[in-house]
Scaffold this motif. Structure first.
Motif, PDB file in Angstrom:
ATOM      1  N   SER A  81       8.296 -31.358 -44.325  1.00 20.09           N
ATOM      2  CA  SER A  81       7.805 -30.259 -45.147  1.00 20.09           C
ATOM      3  C   SER A  81       8.249 -28.933 -44.543  1.00 20.09           C
ATOM      4  N   GLU A  82       8.641 -27.986 -45.411  1.00 20.61           N
ATOM      5  CA  GLU A  82       9.086 -26.689 -44.913  1.00 20.61           C
ATOM      6  C   GLU A  82       7.981 -25.945 -44.182  1.00 20.61           C
ATOM      7  N   THR A  83       6.736 -26.292 -44.487  1.00 17.69           N
ATOM      8  CA  THR A  83       5.617 -25.603 -43.834  1.00 17.69           C
ATOM      9  C   THR A  83       5.192 -26.281 -42.548  1.00 17.69           C
ATOM     10  N   GLU A  84       5.705 -27.489 -42.251  1.00 18.59           N
ATOM     11  CA  GLU A  84       5.259 -28.226 -41.073  1.00 18.59           C
ATOM     12  C   GLU A  84       6.408 -28.732 -40.206  1.00 18.59           C
ATOM     13  N   GLY A 101       9.237 -22.464 -25.732  1.00 19.79           N
ATOM     14  CA  GLY A 101       9.626 -21.858 -26.992  1.00 19.79           C
ATOM     15  C   GLY A 101       8.744 -22.175 -28.173  1.00 19.79           C
ATOM     16  N   ALA A 102       7.494 -22.616 -27.946  1.00 17.97           N
ATOM     17  CA  ALA A 102       6.615 -22.948 -29.063  1.00 17.97           C
ATOM     18  C   ALA A 102       6.341 -21.721 -29.933  1.00 17.97           C
ATOM     19  N   HIS A 103       6.207 -20.570 -29.327  1.00 13.70           N
ATOM     20  CA  HIS A 103       5.953 -19.346 -30.098  1.00 13.70           C
ATOM     21  C   HIS A 103       7.129 -19.041 -31.025  1.00 13.70           C
ATOM     22  N   GLN A 104       8.374 -19.165 -30.534  1.00 12.37           N
ATOM     23  CA  GLN A 104       9.548 -18.916 -31.359  1.00 12.37           C
ATOM     24  C   GLN A 104       9.653 -19.932 -32.493  1.00 12.37           C
ATOM     25  N   LEU A 105       9.335 -21.194 -32.211  1.00 19.24           N
ATOM     26  CA  LEU A 105       9.359 -22.203 -33.261  1.00 19.24           C
ATOM     27  C   LEU A 105       8.329 -21.905 -34.340  1.00 19.24           C
ATOM     28  N   GLN A 106       7.153 -21.452 -33.928  1.00 22.40           N
ATOM     29  CA  GLN A 106       6.116 -21.119 -34.898  1.00 22.40           C
ATOM     30  C   GLN A 106       6.552 -19.950 -35.786  1.00 22.40           C
ATOM     31  N   MET A 107       7.145 -18.934 -35.211  1.00 24.30           N
ATOM     32  CA  MET A 107       7.619 -17.795 -35.985  1.00 24.30           C
ATOM     33  C   MET A 107       8.720 -18.221 -36.957  1.00 24.30           C
ATOM     34  N   ASN A 153       8.670 -18.134 -41.108  1.00 16.51           N
ATOM     35  CA  ASN A 153       9.735 -17.437 -41.814  1.00 16.51           C
ATOM     36  C   ASN A 153      10.431 -18.369 -42.804  1.00 16.51           C
ATOM     37  N   GLN A 154      10.613 -19.627 -42.399  1.00 20.26           N
ATOM     38  CA  GLN A 154      11.262 -20.610 -43.256  1.00 20.26           C
ATOM     39  C   GLN A 154      10.442 -20.892 -44.515  1.00 20.26           C
ATOM     40  N   SER A 155       9.110 -20.944 -44.372  1.00 22.69           N
ATOM     41  CA  SER A 155       8.243 -21.260 -45.504  1.00 22.69           C
ATOM     42  C   SER A 155       7.953 -20.054 -46.378  1.00 22.69           C
ATOM     43  N   GLY A 156       8.463 -18.868 -45.956  1.00 22.34           N
ATOM     44  CA  GLY A 156       8.291 -17.672 -46.763  1.00 22.34           C
ATOM     45  C   GLY A 156       6.998 -16.947 -46.519  1.00 22.34           C
ATOM     46  N   GLY A 157       6.233 -17.358 -45.524  1.00 24.46           N
ATOM     47  CA  GLY A 157       4.967 -16.693 -45.221  1.00 24.46           C
ATOM     48  C   GLY A 157       5.183 -15.453 -44.397  1.00 24.46           C
ATOM     49  N   ALA A 158       4.182 -14.578 -44.407  1.00 26.02           N
ATOM     50  CA  ALA A 158       4.256 -13.359 -43.599  1.00 26.02           C
ATOM     51  C   ALA A 158       4.225 -13.718 -42.129  1.00 26.02           C
ATOM     52  N   ILE A 159       5.052 -13.056 -41.330  1.00 25.63           N
ATOM     53  CA  ILE A 159       5.161 -13.343 -39.901  1.00 25.63           C
ATOM     54  C   ILE A 159       4.136 -12.519 -39.144  1.00 25.63           C
ATOM     55  N   ASP A 160       3.277 -13.231 -38.450  1.00 27.08           N
ATOM     56  CA  ASP A 160       2.295 -12.555 -37.612  1.00 27.08           C
ATOM     57  C   ASP A 160       2.943 -12.245 -36.268  1.00 27.08           C
ATOM     58  N   HIS A 195      14.690 -32.542 -36.211  1.00 27.74           N
ATOM     59  CA  HIS A 195      13.592 -31.683 -36.636  1.00 27.74           C
ATOM     60  C   HIS A 195      12.519 -31.627 -35.546  1.00 27.74           C
ATOM     61  N   PHE A 196      11.708 -30.582 -35.612  1.00 27.11           N
ATOM     62  CA  PHE A 196      10.516 -30.476 -34.777  1.00 27.11           C
ATOM     63  C   PHE A 196       9.329 -30.280 -35.701  1.00 27.11           C
ATOM     64  N   ASP A 197       8.407 -31.262 -35.682  1.00 27.23           N
ATOM     65  CA  ASP A 197       7.257 -31.254 -36.577  1.00 27.23           C
ATOM     66  C   ASP A 197       6.078 -30.577 -35.909  1.00 27.23           C
ATOM     67  N   GLN A 198       5.427 -29.699 -36.640  1.00 29.91           N
ATOM     68  CA  GLN A 198       4.245 -28.989 -36.156  1.00 29.91           C
ATOM     69  C   GLN A 198       3.038 -29.909 -36.266  1.00 29.91           C
ATOM     70  N   VAL A 199       2.352 -30.116 -35.103  1.00 29.36           N
ATOM     71  CA  VAL A 199       1.198 -31.018 -35.072  1.00 29.36           C
ATOM     72  C   VAL A 199       0.004 -30.255 -34.514  1.00 29.36           C
ATOM     73  N   PRO A 200      -1.108 -30.185 -35.266  1.00 30.95           N
ATOM     74  CA  PRO A 200      -2.310 -29.516 -34.745  1.00 30.95           C
ATOM     75  C   PRO A 200      -2.953 -30.349 -33.647  1.00 30.95           C
ATOM     76  N   VAL A 201      -3.421 -29.674 -32.598  1.00 31.74           N
ATOM     77  CA  VAL A 201      -4.041 -30.368 -31.467  1.00 31.74           C
ATOM     78  C   VAL A 201      -5.318 -29.646 -31.059  1.00 31.74           C
ATOM     79  N   HIS A 202      -6.108 -30.366 -30.258  1.00 34.26           N
ATOM     80  CA  HIS A 202      -7.368 -29.823 -29.739  1.00 34.26           C
ATOM     81  C   HIS A 202      -7.185 -29.465 -28.263  1.00 34.26           C
TER      82      HIS A 202
END
Length: 496
Positions: free
Chosen positions: A69-72, A472-478, A482-489, A438-445
């Motif tokens: 998914s483009e968002t994950e 580089g997790a911060h760069q991957l998150q940004m 950007n890829q999903s078209g969301g505003a970049i925090d 690919h690198f998949d975004q996975v939520p963790v505790h």
């Protein structure tokens, strides 16, 4: 034409028209379906409808992340990974220790790091055989000193004079002993001469002690007695360090210097004088200070040089009041501390398994911090040989700033990752699991964290053996946002 024939012709025309329309529609659907592929809008490698029937052949089989998914998920080319300097590692489950960090500085070990070399006698520096920054061994010749001390010269003269008187007295006693056997001389005369010999012997012992107090050695005094010549020069050697950390200094007559065919032989094959303590350490010293020049007049006890042994240093840490109990507990239990040295850029060096040597007894009036001291083993990081001299640079240097980490709490059965492996967005925390290219975004505790590592709950979101990005997790998150078209925090991924 009959009405019946006309009606049949019309029916055939309608049927032909319907067949033509249906054929045109089918051809149009086929063309429209293949048009994106023909015009490059879509490739065969990316079908409009995913075929999930071949999961066994999918690179991502076994990863339940619902595809790319483009968002994950974000795809990275080899060039992108190189640009990000992305590092990966496999997930491991273990223990996480949380540390409290306090400032520290590398310092010398009082009473052990530095050794002063002083002049044993008053004289003039004739030769300096070492240079500043040179690494030398125990027993290496350092200085050649020409003696000028009048008191020492006078004491040597007196010693030589009494040696001559002793020689005369001994010969006289031998003569009287031969005469006394024949009865020509009374025995009382022989006894008186023996008394005089004993008095001279006592005086010689006193003179020997006086020469020792002036800085001469037993070997030098024996040389004076044997050769009946005054000592004009002495050589000052690097001290010998014994196993009890005590020092032994020796100085020899100049003939020891002249016997060697060359200075190179003197430095490489010289055997220092036999020490009264047979067990001594093969210690190397760094010449850190040279206090004199050739031709300079020096007095007895004046410092000529400073030698330093940087193989064992101390880290002086400064714990604040809130960390006092933690520090005392670490010292009492022998807990393993860490030291972090900052390098160039983001490079950091961590030294493990350090122990508290002792805790200070006074709190700084201005800093309000309690000093404590940790042992630090050093090593040579660079060595250079120039001629017969060796110059070295030690890895850790007094004055170097660092961070000392005191262990506080420990968690078991946790996934421990570097701080740079975790991205943040609001209350969410993410790891990036490698899934092919690919690198998949996975939520963790997140269970706990410090300035270096983060403890992740072992709850099945990621599991041992998976490959994750540990930098580089911060760069991957940004890039993902950007890829999903969301505003970049701009603050995403930063821990404030």
């Amino acid at each position: 034409m009959s009405s019946k024939s006309l009606r049949g012709a019309r029916i055939r025309a309608v049927i032909l028209t319907l067949v033509s329309v249906i054929a045109a529609l089918l051809i149009g659907v086929a063309l429209l379906t293949d048009l994106p592929t023909r015009w490059g809008w879509r490739t065969d490698a990316s079908p409009a409808v995913a075929d999930h029937s071949e999961v066994a052949d999918d690179d991502h089989a076994g990863h339940d992340h619902g595809g790319h998914s483009e968002t994950e998920s974000i795809e990275l080319s080899p060039q992108a990974r190189a640009n990000l300097r992305l590092q990966t590692d496999t997930v491991k489950v273990g223990s996480f220790t949380r540390y409290v960090e306090v400032p520290g500085v590398v310092t010398q070990w009082p009473g052990q790091t530095h050794v002063s070399v002083t002049s044993p006698l008053t004289g003039v520096i004739n030769a300096i055989n070492v240079s500043r920054g040179e690494l030398i061994k125990s027993g290496t010749p350092l200085f050649r000193l020409r003696l000028t001390h009048q008191d020492l010269v006078k004491t040597q003269e007196t010693f030589l004079a009494k040696l001559g008187e002793m020689d005369v007295e001994r010969r006289e006693i031998e003569r009287l002993s031969d005469v006394a056997r024949s009865g020509a001389v009374a025995g009382k005369t022989l006894i008186n001469r023996q008394y005089e010999r004993d008095k001279l012997d006592a005086g010689l012992r006193a003179e020997r002690q006086s020469l020792l107090l002036h800085g001469l050695t037993e070997e030098q005094i024996d040389r004076i007695e044997k050769t009946r010549t005054l000592i004009r020069e002495v050589i000052v050697y690097a001290p010998i360090l014994h196993d009890d950390q005590s020092l032994h200094h020796e100085s020899l007559h100049d003939e020891a210097w002249k016997d060697s065919p060359s200075r190179e032989t003197q430095l490489t094959a010289f055997q220092p004088p036999e020490s009264p303590h047979p067990q001594h350490l093969d210690t190397s010293f760094l010449v850190t200070e040279l206090e004199v020049r050739r031709g300079e007049s020096v007095s007895a006890g004046q410092q000529l040089a400073q030698l330093s042994d940087y193989s064992r240093l101390l880290i002086e840490g400064h714990a604040f009041q809130r960390d006092g109990d933690l520090l005392r507990q670490a010292a009492a239990t022998g807990a393993a501390l860490q030291a972090i040295f900052e390098g160039s850029g983001e490079a950091r060096e961590t030294v493990q398994d350090l122990k508290v040597v002792y805790i200070g007894n006074e709190v700084g009036r201005e800093s309000r911090s309690l000093p404590f001291y940790v042992g630090l083993d050093n090593e040579v990081e660079r060595s250079e040989v120039r001629g017969d001299k060796r110059y070295v640079s030690w890895r850790y240097k007094p004055g170097q700033r660092l961070t000392v980490r005191l262990p506080e709490t420990q968690l078991d059965n946790a996934i421990v990752v570097p701080k740079a492996a975790v991205a943040e967005e609001g209350p969410e925390r993410f790891l990036f699991v490698q899934n092919g290219d690919h690198f998949d975004q996975v939520p963790v505790h997140v269970l706990s964290r410090d300035s270096v590592n983060v403890a992740i709950a072992n709850d099945g979101q990621v599991w041992p053996g998976q490959t994750i990005a540990i930098s580089g997790a911060h760069q991957l998150q940004m890039a993902l946002k950007n890829q999903s078209g969301g505003a970049i925090d701009p603050h995403a991924g930063h821990n404030h």
